[in-house]
Enzyme design. Structure first.
Site, short mmCIF file in Angstrom:
data_model
loop_
_atom_site.label_atom_id
_atom_site.label_comp_id
_atom_site.label_asym_id
_atom_site.label_seq_id
_atom_site.Cartn_x
_atom_site.Cartn_y
_atom_site.Cartn_z
N LYS A 13 0.47 -1.54 -0.02
CA LYS A 13 0.27 0.00 -0.51
C LYS A 13 1.02 1.03 0.13
O LYS A 13 0.78 2.21 -0.76
CB LYS A 13 -1.28 -0.06 1.76
CG LYS A 13 -1.54 -1.04 1.66
CD LYS A 13 -2.94 -1.17 2.67
CE LYS A 13 -2.14 -0.97 3.57
NZ LYS A 13 -1.75 -2.16 3.76
N ARG A 88 -10.57 -0.18 8.67
CA ARG A 88 -9.59 -1.67 8.68
C ARG A 88 -10.85 -2.28 9.71
O ARG A 88 -10.40 -3.31 9.89
CB ARG A 88 -8.47 -1.71 9.30
CG ARG A 88 -7.30 -1.51 8.93
CD ARG A 88 -5.96 -1.26 9.95
NE ARG A 88 -5.41 -1.32 9.53
CZ ARG A 88 -3.80 -1.45 9.61
NH1 ARG A 88 -3.93 -0.31 8.61
NH2 ARG A 88 -2.44 -1.43 9.20
N ARG A 127 11.97 -5.31 5.33
CA ARG A 127 11.27 -3.99 4.40
C ARG A 127 12.35 -2.64 5.68
O ARG A 127 12.32 -2.52 7.07
CB ARG A 127 10.37 -3.52 5.12
CG ARG A 127 9.74 -1.75 5.21
CD ARG A 127 8.16 -1.73 5.08
NE ARG A 127 7.50 -2.27 6.54
CZ ARG A 127 5.87 -1.65 6.59
NH1 ARG A 127 5.01 -1.60 5.83
NH2 ARG A 127 5.90 -2.66 7.38
N ARG A 160 10.73 -0.79 10.77
CA ARG A 160 9.53 -0.87 12.07
C ARG A 160 9.76 -1.98 13.24
O ARG A 160 9.99 -2.72 13.20
CB ARG A 160 8.25 -0.58 11.11
CG ARG A 160 7.70 0.70 10.89
CD ARG A 160 6.30 0.76 10.43
NE ARG A 160 5.45 -0.04 10.45
CZ ARG A 160 4.13 -0.22 9.43
NH1 ARG A 160 4.07 0.58 8.34
NH2 ARG A 160 3.49 -0.90 10.17
N ARG A 171 -0.22 -9.19 13.25
CA ARG A 171 -1.50 -8.40 12.24
C ARG A 171 -1.79 -9.33 10.89
O ARG A 171 -2.95 -8.64 10.90
CB ARG A 171 0.63 -7.44 11.91
CG ARG A 171 0.35 -7.16 12.74
CD ARG A 171 1.80 -6.09 12.69
NE ARG A 171 1.96 -4.86 10.87
CZ ARG A 171 2.91 -5.15 10.28
NH1 ARG A 171 4.18 -5.20 10.33
NH2 ARG A 171 2.82 -4.10 9.27
P1 AP5 Z 1 4.67 -1.28 2.10
O1 AP5 Z 1 4.28 -1.42 0.88
O2 AP5 Z 1 5.12 -1.18 2.93
O3 AP5 Z 1 3.30 -2.82 2.42
P2 AP5 Z 1 2.35 -1.62 3.35
O4 AP5 Z 1 0.68 -2.51 2.65
O5 AP5 Z 1 2.20 -0.75 3.34
O6 AP5 Z 1 2.16 -2.59 4.70
P3 AP5 Z 1 1.95 -1.85 6.22
O7 AP5 Z 1 2.71 -2.80 6.82
O8 AP5 Z 1 2.87 -0.30 6.36
O9 AP5 Z 1 0.89 -2.07 6.57
P4 AP5 Z 1 0.08 -2.01 7.61
O10 AP5 Z 1 -1.40 -2.36 7.23
O11 AP5 Z 1 0.49 -3.61 8.34
O12 AP5 Z 1 0.87 -0.97 8.78
P5 AP5 Z 1 0.47 0.24 9.26
O13 AP5 Z 1 1.47 1.38 8.78
O14 AP5 Z 1 -1.09 0.87 8.11
O15 AP5 Z 1 5.70 -2.89 1.59
C1 AP5 Z 1 6.47 -3.70 2.68
C2 AP5 Z 1 7.52 -4.15 2.08
O16 AP5 Z 1 7.42 -4.85 0.74
C3 AP5 Z 1 8.30 -2.54 2.13
O17 AP5 Z 1 9.66 -3.04 2.16
C4 AP5 Z 1 8.41 -3.32 -0.10
O18 AP5 Z 1 9.83 -2.49 -0.37
C5 AP5 Z 1 7.82 -4.27 -0.47
N1 AP5 Z 1 6.84 -4.68 -1.49
C6 AP5 Z 1 6.34 -3.80 -1.64
N2 AP5 Z 1 5.53 -4.41 -2.98
C7 AP5 Z 1 6.58 -5.23 -3.12
C8 AP5 Z 1 5.97 -6.14 -4.46
N3 AP5 Z 1 5.28 -5.82 -5.51
N4 AP5 Z 1 7.40 -6.74 -4.71
C9 AP5 Z 1 7.83 -6.93 -3.63
N5 AP5 Z 1 8.28 -6.66 -2.32
C10 AP5 Z 1 7.42 -5.58 -2.29
O19 AP5 Z 1 -0.84 0.01 9.93
C11 AP5 Z 1 0.22 -0.22 11.57
C12 AP5 Z 1 -0.30 -0.36 12.59
O20 AP5 Z 1 -0.58 0.84 12.80
C13 AP5 Z 1 -1.51 -1.61 12.80
O21 AP5 Z 1 -0.37 -2.79 13.44
C14 AP5 Z 1 -2.69 -1.11 13.91
O22 AP5 Z 1 -1.62 -1.15 15.50
C15 AP5 Z 1 -2.02 0.94 13.58
N6 AP5 Z 1 -3.07 0.96 12.94
C16 AP5 Z 1 -3.17 1.86 11.34
N7 AP5 Z 1 -4.14 1.93 11.19
C17 AP5 Z 1 -5.22 1.96 11.83
C18 AP5 Z 1 -7.19 1.52 11.50
N8 AP5 Z 1 -7.68 2.02 10.80
N9 AP5 Z 1 -7.67 0.90 12.74
C19 AP5 Z 1 -7.03 0.97 14.02
N10 AP5 Z 1 -5.85 -0.07 14.12
C20 AP5 Z 1 -4.97 0.95 13.06
MG MG Z 2 2.33 1.15 4.91
#
Ligand code: AP5
Ligand code: MG
Ligand code: ZN
Length: 214
Positions: A13, A88, A127, A160, A171
């Protein structure tokens, strides 16, 4: 253009948002990034959120919804926005629908980046993120030119605190139980665009842009 991007943890994402926000000149709203900024700044919200995040759990809906409503009311969202990692849960999705109706705006599309679960652990443990500009790298799939250093801004790369194997598995369980049902929620609204996220990053970007009609 008002967009929403969905997909599992590690689905790509944030990576795709870097291109999409530039291409469409819209504001990136990542609830995960907002919580991490609050943790870094030591705010009350950050203190509450950190405990949930480090355990791989969701931050309670009321905290997230209030934060997003406030963010959407800022002037930089008037040109359009890209929501990443929100909603989410079904209550969050319903709250978003209500907030958008109140504001007199609509979502134009919901992108779902689909990636099989077995690929996600390696993506997340490899990552690296820039401390200064937030750019995302991967030690194997998207390595920076200089190890440990951001190619955009020269900033320091870090890992992270929720990208450990145990937290990632938690997660992914939480995603499957609470967030995956929203794919159907948005399909029913006729907004869903599915993209295969299990391809090279640049190919995924092409498919994402094509699914939005350019
Ligand atoms: P990346 O692009 O960073 O992936 P992402 O989908 O953004 O993954 P996140 O870990 O950020 O998602 P998340 O939903 O768990 O975390 P968030 O910060 O939202 O890519 C990942 C890796 O893969 C990178 O190294 C990249 O280079 C590589 N990659 C990308 N595309 C690729 C490809 N095509 N091929 C190969 N490699 C690739 O949330 C964190 C925490 O915050 C949650 O756990 C929760 O506690 C809290 N939180 C956030 N939002 C909410 C909400 N709405 N409600 C409740 N809690 C929330
Ligand atoms: Mg992200
Ligand atoms: Zn940087």
């Amino acid at each position: 253009m008002n967009l929403l991007i969905m997909g599992p943890p590690g689905g790509g994402k944030g990576t795709q948002c870097e291109v999409l926000t530039k291409e469409h000149n819209i504001t990136h709203i990542s609830t995960g990034d907002m919580f991490r900024e609050n943790v870094k700044a030591g705010t009350e919200l950050g203190k509450k959120a950190k405990e949930y995040m480090d355990n791989g759990q969701l931050v309670p809906d009321e905290l997230v919804v209030a934060m997003v409503k406030d963010r959407l009311s800022k002037p930089d969202c008037e040109n359009g926005f890209l929501l990443d990692g929100f909603p989410r849960t079904t209550p969050q999705a319903e709250a978003l629908d209500g907030a958008l109706t109140e504001m007199g705006i609509k979502l134009d599309a919901v992108l779902n980046i689909a990636v099989p679960r077995e690929k996600l652990l390696g993506r997340l443990t490899g990552r690296r993120v820039c401390r200064s500009c937030g750019a995302t790298y991967h030690v194997i799939f998207n390595p920076p030119k200089d190890e440990g250093k951001c190619g955009n801004c020269g900033g320091e790369l870090y890992q992270r605190s929720d990208d450990t194997e145990a937290t990632v598995n938690q997660r992914l369980d939480v995603y499957e139980a609470q967030t995956a049902p929203l794919i159907e929620y948005y399909a029913k609204q006729g907004l869903l665009k599915e993209v295969n996220g299990d391809q090279d990053i640049k190919i995924v970007t092409q498919d994402v842009l094509a699914s939005l009609g350019r």
